[in-house]
Enzyme design. Structure first.
Site, PDB file in Angstrom:
ATOM      1  N   ILE A 158       0.829  -1.205   0.000  1.00  0.00           N
ATOM      2  CA  ILE A 158       0.000   0.000   0.000  1.00  0.00           C
ATOM      3  C   ILE A 158       0.864   1.256   0.000  1.00  0.00           C
ATOM      4  CG2 ILE A 158      -1.713   1.317   1.299  1.00  0.00           C
ATOM      5  CD1 ILE A 158      -2.805  -1.402   2.304  1.00  0.00           C
ATOM      6  N   CYS A 207       2.330   1.492   7.950  1.00  0.00           N
ATOM      7  CA  CYS A 207       3.156   0.445   8.553  1.00  0.00           C
ATOM      8  C   CYS A 207       2.287  -0.467   9.418  1.00  0.00           C
ATOM      9  CB  CYS A 207       4.266   1.068   9.394  1.00  0.00           C
ATOM     10  SG  CYS A 207       3.652   2.143  10.707  1.00  0.00           S
ATOM     11  N   PRO A 208       2.770  -1.681   9.717  1.00  0.00           N
ATOM     12  CA  PRO A 208       2.018  -2.556  10.608  1.00  0.00           C
ATOM     13  C   PRO A 208       2.044  -2.036  12.044  1.00  0.00           C
ATOM     14  CG  PRO A 208       4.042  -3.631   9.817  1.00  0.00           C
ATOM     15  CD  PRO A 208       3.976  -2.292   9.181  1.00  0.00           C
ATOM     16  N   ARG A 236      -3.452   1.666  10.893  1.00  0.00           N
ATOM     17  CA  ARG A 236      -4.048   1.146  12.123  1.00  0.00           C
ATOM     18  C   ARG A 236      -4.298   2.309  13.065  1.00  0.00           C
ATOM     19  NH1 ARG A 236      -4.869  -2.550   9.424  1.00  0.00           N
ATOM     20  NH2 ARG A 236      -4.244  -4.750   9.646  1.00  0.00           N
ATOM     21  N   GLU A 265     -12.844   0.471  17.730  1.00  0.00           N
ATOM     22  CA  GLU A 265     -13.826   0.387  16.647  1.00  0.00           C
ATOM     23  C   GLU A 265     -14.954  -0.579  17.030  1.00  0.00           C
ATOM     24  OE1 GLU A 265     -10.675   1.330  13.003  1.00  0.00           O
ATOM     25  OE2 GLU A 265     -11.525  -0.673  13.204  1.00  0.00           O
ATOM     26  N   HIS A 284     -13.603   2.981   8.643  1.00  0.00           N
ATOM     27  CA  HIS A 284     -12.811   1.789   8.298  1.00  0.00           C
ATOM     28  C   HIS A 284     -13.358   1.106   7.038  1.00  0.00           C
ATOM     29  CE1 HIS A 284      -9.947  -1.337  10.235  1.00  0.00           C
ATOM     30  NE2 HIS A 284      -9.920  -1.435   8.911  1.00  0.00           N
TER      31      HIS A 284
END
Length: 318
Positions: A158, A207-208, A236, A265, A284
């Site tokens: 991404i 990033c993760p 995130r 969420e 989201h």
């Protein structure tokens, strides 16, 4: 062979089909599953598909028949990977299905913030343009993104797509990445997080979520950003401290925040970001285009089929 889908609604609210899975076994689909019902609903099933329903060590230990867990997403933090490995359970994910869609949403936020499309459309519904003395009217700054610096945290699928689009817009692209500078596409300059904070007119997070990246955007790092910079988060929610972001938006250190993810969420109604006119939050849905969800379901089926045939693919707990 029994297949249970614990929370199918997110990926397929009714416009796609789970029918192919019936070729592989008895299929039971639940739109949503409360945590207290997870073990009961899985029962004696061998194959489980889940998105947000959490499968931790305690629950897995109560499910001796489960041999395969298919995560209906790319991230796999909802499953205790180590416990699954110890119990001999194969865990797979859905890689790279939403790259184009999330990159599209990233720029939807950037362009909405810079061009104020929603702002002007709302005013015009109320007759503002019709009452104008001139052929147009301006009541906001309208910056051009060509020539601006965009900082990208993470150059996976991404992040790389966002960088490519940014280059097409004529932006100067800087990135924080583990890749070597020599391996980066032309036009992308590698730097550190500190470097990104100082140079970026727009900072985009891709990033993760790890112990290192959790709340990487906080009071300290926000203070090092360019005054009035734009922050985008389609990665995130927990990559940022939302209260620090809200404060930076209030005092003008941050010009705008565009996010498709939040720390909780669904979020609490009293989250301070909802009260700020320069915070733009979508629910989201960056991953949720029809095309991306179709790819997700197709890959999920291919994953299960490969497992049934004895050669599992996209395994995350080897």
């Amino acid at each position: 062979m029994k297949i249970v889908i614990l929370d199918g609604y997110g990926a397929n609210p009714g416009d796609l089909s789970w029918e192919p899975f019936k070729e592989l076994g008895e299929l039971v689909v639940y739109p949503r599953t409360p945590q207290e019902c997870v073990v009961e609903r899985i029962g004696n099933a061998e194959i489980v598909l889940t998105n947000k329903a959490i499968l931790g060590k305690e629950k897995l230990s109560k499910l001796p028949n489960v041999k395969y867990i298919g995560i209906l997403a790319t991230g796999y933090n909802t499953v205790d990977i180590d416990a699954a490995r110890q119990l001999g359970i194969v865990v797979t994910n859905i890689p790279s299905y939403s790259t184009d869609s999330v990159a599209q949403m990233t720029f939807a936020h950037i362009l909405n913030i810079t061009n104020r499309v929603d702002h002007y459309a709302r005013l015009n519904r109320d007759g503002r343009w019709s009452r104008s003395s001139d052929f147009c009217y301006l009541d906001t700054p309208l910056p051009e993104i060509a020539g601006k610096n965009i900082g990208i945290v993470g150059l996976g699928h991404i992040g790389s797509k966002v960088a490519s689009i940014a280059l097409d817009f004529g932006m100067d692209v800087f990135a924080m990445t583990s890749r070597n500078s020599a391996d980066l596409p032309e036009g992308i300059q590698k730097t550190t997080l500190e470097g990104l904070l100082g140079v970026s007119d727009i900072l985009s997070l891709h990033c993760p979520l790890t112990d290192t990246t959790r709340e990487m955007i906080n009071k300290d790092t926000l203070s090092k950003m360019r005054h009035g910079a734009i922050l985008i988060n389609t990665g995130r929610g927990q990559l940022v401290n939302e209260y620090d972001v809200a404060e930076a938006l209030k005092n003008g250190q941050l010009g705008a925040y565009g996010a498709d993810v939040m720390c909780q969420e669904p979020p609490a109604e009293n989250n301070p970001l909802f009260k700020l006119p320069n915070a733009y939050i979508t629910p989201h849905i960056a991953w949720a285009t029809y095309e991306a969800r179709m790819r997700l379901v197709d890959i999920a089926f291919a994953n299960v089929k490969a497992y049934v045939e004895g050669h599992p693919i996209n395994v995350v707990n080897l």
